[in-house]
Design an enzyme around this catalytic site. Sequence first.
Site, short mmCIF file in Angstrom:
data_model
loop_
_atom_site.label_atom_id
_atom_site.label_comp_id
_atom_site.label_asym_id
_atom_site.label_seq_id
_atom_site.Cartn_x
_atom_site.Cartn_y
_atom_site.Cartn_z
CD1 TRP A 190 -20.20 -127.65 14.90
CD2 TRP A 190 -18.68 -128.43 13.69
NE1 TRP A 190 -20.41 -128.91 15.18
CE2 TRP A 190 -19.36 -129.44 14.37
CE3 TRP A 190 -17.59 -128.80 12.92
CZ2 TRP A 190 -18.82 -130.70 14.25
CZ3 TRP A 190 -17.21 -130.00 12.89
CH2 TRP A 190 -17.89 -131.21 13.57
CD GLU B 282 -26.07 -128.46 12.43
OE1 GLU B 282 -26.33 -129.72 12.15
OE2 GLU B 282 -25.92 -128.23 13.59
CD GLN C 102 -28.54 -140.26 8.05
OE1 GLN C 102 -29.05 -139.50 9.24
NE2 GLN C 102 -28.64 -141.47 7.98
CE1 TYR D 220 -30.52 -131.55 14.03
CE2 TYR D 220 -29.30 -131.21 11.73
CZ TYR D 220 -29.14 -131.36 13.23
OH TYR D 220 -27.93 -130.92 13.91
CG ASP E 149 -30.48 -135.29 16.00
OD1 ASP E 149 -31.25 -135.61 16.92
OD2 ASP E 149 -29.13 -135.17 15.82
CB CYS F 258 -30.03 -141.51 25.52
SG CYS F 258 -31.42 -142.64 25.36
#
Length: 377
Positions: free
Chosen positions: A43, A56, A61, A139, A157, A211
Amino acid sequence: MKILKKWANISIFAGTKYLSLHSSQFIELLYQWHAAIERHLPWKVDTNPYKIWISEIILQQTRVEQGTPYYLRFIERFPDVNSLAAAEEQEVLKLWEGLGYYSRARNLHAAAKQIVDQFSGEIPSDHRLILSLKGIGPYTAAAIASFAFGGVHAVVDGNVIRVLSRIFGITEAVDTTGGIKQINQLASQLIDRQDPGRYNQAIMDFGAIQCLPKNPICLDCPFVKSCFAYKNDMIEQLPFKAKTLTKKSRFFHYFIIENAGAVLLGRREKQDIWKGLFEFPMIESQGPDLDKTTIFMFLKDEFGINTAIGAPYIKTELKKHLLTHREIHAFVYKFEEKFELNSKSGTYFFVPNENLGNFAFPKLLHSIVQELMHIQH
DNA sequence: AAGCCGGGGAT
DNA sequence: ATCCCAGGCTT
């Protein structure tokens, strides 16, 4: 019962009240990192707001690997807003089958109608209007506004929360309004106003690749010199969450009631798990046991099946269905006897076994549905 | 503010 | 077994 995690006292370490990195420094380090690592996803090839929107929502989740096949099928079947708005909700849910969080599919469908009705079929470019669409929260509105229209709105997010709380030392719980407000403020200060889309993409990629929630790769991290969490040995403690989720058990008893190659089906309408999906007639109980009186009372009250009193059945237990905050124990009762409905049921109806493929079921019931579809009558 | 919504993969 | 995932809605 809420239990504070044992490191709740970390708040005695005050987080930085000022930026340890200025926006321009932060952006420069971030882009330097991003240039080498960048992810290439289906996308990301264009700025089509519809495709960005769908992706999105699917990725809420949901991991990229899990969502990608759904995204590709969804775009193929519904290539634009109008095709989605014109569809039956049942078909949208069928495409979503197995992905979970089905309100996403229902809201997506409702929002498509909203866009046709209110915005002439064009996804609005204004952040405020994007936010007014069903299923689009802070978000997703920021993601669409920045990726599709270049709007200066910082995405926040799970990745961003983790990255910012660690680097800048946000020690307040991020699952409270106060904590998330700090993150939002920080995010809006840091964003690259010249290229918000690039910035948003980069910081989320950084959270997803470098991270990491567990065992982040601090050794070659560009921010290691100024990272609050690294300097204070708090990598494992940040982001700090105050709430702990409790896992509740639920017990579902499903009744397979067949007649002439058809089986009874109903749609879950209540504000509960799997709303909008289909299932077999069922009773929920507090524990694993369900006495026969309850079963036959249910069959009589719901369907007027008097002949069922004492009818033999085979009870089997399905594999335990584990969800984030639920542990569902399911039992299937299969009756040998063929039933005829003496009175019409408002909630259940017969469906020919070979047509079961048209209905969206919870993952829990997939094996049963497959079995029924392949029975020869 | 708190609770709820799914399913899967990593650790 | 626990956590978390490109969150948002309902109460």
